[in-house]
Write a protein that holds these residues in place. Structure first.
Motif, PDB file in Angstrom:
ATOM      1  N   GLN A   1       0.828  -1.211   0.000  1.00  0.00           N
ATOM      2  CA  GLN A   1       0.000   0.000   0.000  1.00  0.00           C
ATOM      3  C   GLN A   1       0.866   1.266   0.000  1.00  0.00           C
ATOM      4  OE1 GLN A   1      -2.599  -0.387   3.357  1.00  0.00           O
ATOM      5  NE2 GLN A   1      -3.847  -1.979   2.389  1.00  0.00           N
ATOM      6  N   LEU A   2       1.907   1.281   0.785  1.00  0.00           N
ATOM      7  CA  LEU A   2       2.805   2.438   0.834  1.00  0.00           C
ATOM      8  C   LEU A   2       3.487   2.646  -0.522  1.00  0.00           C
ATOM      9  CD1 LEU A   2       4.174   4.675   2.462  1.00  0.00           C
ATOM     10  CD2 LEU A   2       5.955   3.020   3.072  1.00  0.00           C
ATOM     11  N   PHE A   3       3.977   1.563  -1.094  1.00  0.00           N
ATOM     12  CA  PHE A   3       4.605   1.661  -2.414  1.00  0.00           C
ATOM     13  C   PHE A   3       3.605   2.153  -3.452  1.00  0.00           C
ATOM     14  CE2 PHE A   3       7.549   0.916  -5.713  1.00  0.00           C
ATOM     15  CZ  PHE A   3       6.845   0.370  -6.775  1.00  0.00           C
ATOM     16  N   SER A   4       2.385   1.655  -3.431  1.00  0.00           N
ATOM     17  CA  SER A   4       1.349   2.079  -4.386  1.00  0.00           C
ATOM     18  C   SER A   4       1.030   3.560  -4.214  1.00  0.00           C
ATOM     19  CB  SER A   4       0.078   1.250  -4.200  1.00  0.00           C
ATOM     20  OG  SER A   4       0.326  -0.098  -4.455  1.00  0.00           O
ATOM     21  N   PHE A   5       0.942   4.001  -2.952  1.00  0.00           N
ATOM     22  CA  PHE A   5       0.667   5.418  -2.697  1.00  0.00           C
ATOM     23  C   PHE A   5       1.787   6.297  -3.250  1.00  0.00           C
ATOM     24  CE2 PHE A   5      -0.871   9.162  -0.805  1.00  0.00           C
ATOM     25  CZ  PHE A   5       0.228   9.839  -0.279  1.00  0.00           C
ATOM     26  N   LEU A   6       3.018   5.917  -2.972  1.00  0.00           N
ATOM     27  CA  LEU A   6       4.157   6.717  -3.455  1.00  0.00           C
ATOM     28  C   LEU A   6       4.220   6.731  -4.981  1.00  0.00           C
ATOM     29  CD1 LEU A   6       6.909   5.711  -0.871  1.00  0.00           C
ATOM     30  CD2 LEU A   6       5.623   7.871  -0.999  1.00  0.00           C
ATOM     31  N   LEU A   7       3.992   5.590  -5.595  1.00  0.00           N
ATOM     32  CA  LEU A   7       3.986   5.526  -7.056  1.00  0.00           C
ATOM     33  C   LEU A   7       2.858   6.382  -7.634  1.00  0.00           C
ATOM     34  CD1 LEU A   7       5.160   4.312  -9.658  1.00  0.00           C
ATOM     35  CD2 LEU A   7       3.538   2.415  -9.383  1.00  0.00           C
ATOM     36  N   SER A   8       1.689   6.309  -7.048  1.00  0.00           N
ATOM     37  CA  SER A   8       0.548   7.121  -7.523  1.00  0.00           C
ATOM     38  C   SER A   8       0.832   8.613  -7.357  1.00  0.00           C
ATOM     39  CB  SER A   8      -0.722   6.757  -6.758  1.00  0.00           C
ATOM     40  OG  SER A   8      -1.080   5.425  -7.003  1.00  0.00           O
ATOM     41  N   LEU A  53       3.340   9.628 -10.062  1.00  0.00           N
ATOM     42  CA  LEU A  53       2.717   9.696 -11.390  1.00  0.00           C
ATOM     43  C   LEU A  53       1.774  10.892 -11.505  1.00  0.00           C
ATOM     44  CD1 LEU A  53       2.064   5.912 -12.090  1.00  0.00           C
ATOM     45  CD2 LEU A  53       3.819   7.385 -13.100  1.00  0.00           C
ATOM     46  N   PHE A  54       1.047  11.216 -10.442  1.00  0.00           N
ATOM     47  CA  PHE A  54       0.170  12.394 -10.455  1.00  0.00           C
ATOM     48  C   PHE A  54       1.003  13.664 -10.604  1.00  0.00           C
ATOM     49  CE2 PHE A  54      -3.622  14.665  -9.869  1.00  0.00           C
ATOM     50  CZ  PHE A  54      -3.341  15.769  -9.068  1.00  0.00           C
ATOM     51  N   TRP A  55       2.093  13.762  -9.834  1.00  0.00           N
ATOM     52  CA  TRP A  55       2.975  14.933  -9.962  1.00  0.00           C
ATOM     53  C   TRP A  55       3.541  15.034 -11.380  1.00  0.00           C
ATOM     54  CZ3 TRP A  55       8.127  14.900 -11.313  1.00  0.00           C
ATOM     55  CH2 TRP A  55       8.758  16.137 -11.278  1.00  0.00           C
ATOM     56  N   TYR A  56       3.965  13.923 -11.951  1.00  0.00           N
ATOM     57  CA  TYR A  56       4.539  13.930 -13.290  1.00  0.00           C
ATOM     58  C   TYR A  56       3.490  14.336 -14.330  1.00  0.00           C
ATOM     59  CZ  TYR A  56       7.420  12.506 -17.223  1.00  0.00           C
ATOM     60  OH  TYR A  56       8.147  12.503 -18.380  1.00  0.00           O
ATOM     61  N   TRP A  57       2.257  13.882 -14.174  1.00  0.00           N
ATOM     62  CA  TRP A  57       1.166  14.261 -15.075  1.00  0.00           C
ATOM     63  C   TRP A  57       0.933  15.768 -15.027  1.00  0.00           C
ATOM     64  CZ3 TRP A  57      -4.163  15.423 -13.632  1.00  0.00           C
ATOM     65  CH2 TRP A  57      -5.020  15.519 -14.734  1.00  0.00           C
ATOM     66  N   ILE A  58       0.862  16.342 -13.821  1.00  0.00           N
ATOM     67  CA  ILE A  58       0.695  17.794 -13.663  1.00  0.00           C
ATOM     68  C   ILE A  58       1.880  18.518 -14.297  1.00  0.00           C
ATOM     69  CG2 ILE A  58       0.582  19.689 -11.986  1.00  0.00           C
ATOM     70  CD1 ILE A  58      -2.001  18.110 -12.183  1.00  0.00           C
ATOM     71  N   HIS A  59       3.077  18.008 -14.084  1.00  0.00           N
ATOM     72  CA  HIS A  59       4.280  18.608 -14.672  1.00  0.00           C
ATOM     73  C   HIS A  59       4.181  18.626 -16.201  1.00  0.00           C
ATOM     74  CE1 HIS A  59       8.510  19.470 -15.384  1.00  0.00           C
ATOM     75  NE2 HIS A  59       8.585  18.381 -16.131  1.00  0.00           N
ATOM     76  N   LEU A  60       3.755  17.522 -16.789  1.00  0.00           N
ATOM     77  CA  LEU A  60       3.621  17.465 -18.248  1.00  0.00           C
ATOM     78  C   LEU A  60       2.542  18.428 -18.746  1.00  0.00           C
ATOM     79  CD1 LEU A  60       3.970  13.644 -18.990  1.00  0.00           C
ATOM     80  CD2 LEU A  60       5.622  15.456 -19.465  1.00  0.00           C
ATOM     81  N   LEU A  61       1.429  18.516 -18.048  1.00  0.00           N
ATOM     82  CA  LEU A  61       0.373  19.452 -18.445  1.00  0.00           C
ATOM     83  C   LEU A  61       0.877  20.892 -18.402  1.00  0.00           C
ATOM     84  CD1 LEU A  61      -2.804  17.959 -16.725  1.00  0.00           C
ATOM     85  CD2 LEU A  61      -2.262  17.993 -19.166  1.00  0.00           C
ATOM     86  N   ARG A  62       1.620  21.234 -17.357  1.00  0.00           N
ATOM     87  CA  ARG A  62       2.154  22.592 -17.260  1.00  0.00           C
ATOM     88  C   ARG A  62       3.174  22.858 -18.359  1.00  0.00           C
ATOM     89  NH1 ARG A  62       4.853  23.666 -12.215  1.00  0.00           N
ATOM     90  NH2 ARG A  62       4.818  25.829 -12.867  1.00  0.00           N
ATOM     91  N   LYS A  63       4.008  21.869 -18.630  1.00  0.00           N
ATOM     92  CA  LYS A  63       5.062  22.037 -19.623  1.00  0.00           C
ATOM     93  C   LYS A  63       4.476  22.223 -21.032  1.00  0.00           C
ATOM     94  CE  LYS A  63       9.514  20.078 -20.788  1.00  0.00           C
ATOM     95  NZ  LYS A  63      10.472  19.029 -20.508  1.00  0.00           N
ATOM     96  N   THR A  64       3.394  21.518 -21.350  1.00  0.00           N
ATOM     97  CA  THR A  64       2.776  21.644 -22.672  1.00  0.00           C
ATOM     98  C   THR A  64       1.919  22.896 -22.791  1.00  0.00           C
ATOM     99  OG1 THR A  64       0.895  20.284 -22.009  1.00  0.00           O
ATOM    100  CG2 THR A  64       2.749  19.164 -23.079  1.00  0.00           C
ATOM    101  N   GLY A  65       1.573  23.521 -21.676  1.00  0.00           N
ATOM    102  CA  GLY A  65       0.773  24.744 -21.726  1.00  0.00           C
ATOM    103  C   GLY A  65      -0.714  24.500 -21.851  1.00  0.00           C
ATOM    104  N   ILE A  66      -1.158  23.285 -21.708  1.00  0.00           N
ATOM    105  CA  ILE A  66      -2.578  22.971 -21.847  1.00  0.00           C
ATOM    106  C   ILE A  66      -3.387  23.657 -20.756  1.00  0.00           C
ATOM    107  CG2 ILE A  66      -4.271  21.098 -21.688  1.00  0.00           C
ATOM    108  CD1 ILE A  66      -2.200  19.310 -23.073  1.00  0.00           C
TER     109      ILE A  66
END
Length: 184
Positions: free
Chosen positions: A36-43, A46-59
């Motif tokens: 559960q801890l590993f799943s939380f950290l991975l999630s 991935l959520f942070w990386y998704w937000i980072h990609l959205l910001r980087k693309t300017g969407i």
């Protein structure tokens, strides 16, 4: 395999009598807590990386900008454009071909101001018009057609222009501007 044996060893002897304890024994075992801890950290990563990609693309910035623009009333300066249009009508009613050409150039400039006010970016009108989708601009094909007439006039001063063609072109510009409720 050992981990699963430990989990099952910690289960009550009669699962049917106490299913809650059996489930708690499985869910709160050391192995599942680590999963559960590993799943939380991975999630979270991935959520942070998704937000980072959205910001980087300017969407996100583009969507916020579109919402902000939609919230405000029409950005088109109608009063200014109506007074400019009166000058276009004066020129088209002239008997001189040079005035008709100027009328078309000015009408195109008015349409370009509307397109800029709607938020389309680009160095020239053609670049801005390429960004427009047909469902966003009801008479986009007509706008392209009259803009091409304007380009013929602007790039070739000796381009022959009949009165009928000039009036037809100006009427198309006027119909396009009516779509944006410039003339009310």
């Amino acid at each position: 395999m050992e981990i699963l044996q430990q989990i099952f060893n910690n289960l009550p002897s009669n699962i049917a009598e106490d299913p809650i304890s059996a489930i708690n024994g499985i869910l709160y075992s050391r192995f599942f807590l680590i999963v559960q801890l590993f799943s939380f950290l991975l999630s979270a990563f991935l959520f942070w990386y998704w937000i980072h990609l959205l910001r980087k693309t300017g969407i996100i910035t583009a969507k916020v900008s579109q919402l902000r623009d939609a919230w405000h009333e029409s950005p088109v300066p109608k009063g200014k454009l109506v007074s400019q249009w009166k000058r276009v009508e004066e020129r088209i009613s002239s008997e001189q071909e040079a005035e008709w050409k100027l009328a078309i150039l000015e009408a195109d400039s008015i349409l370009d101001e509307v397109i800029k006010a709607l938020g389309y970016k680009g160095n020239v009108m053609g670049e801005r018009m390429r960004q427009i989708k047909p469902e966003q601009f009801p008479r986009l094909d007509d706008a392209w057609r009259v803009h091409k007439v304007r380009n013929f006039i602007a790039h070739d001063p000796s381009y022959p222009l009949s009165r009928e063609a000039a009036e037809r072109t100006i009427n198309i510009y006027k119909d396009i501007l009516k779509e944006f409720k410039i003339f009310e």
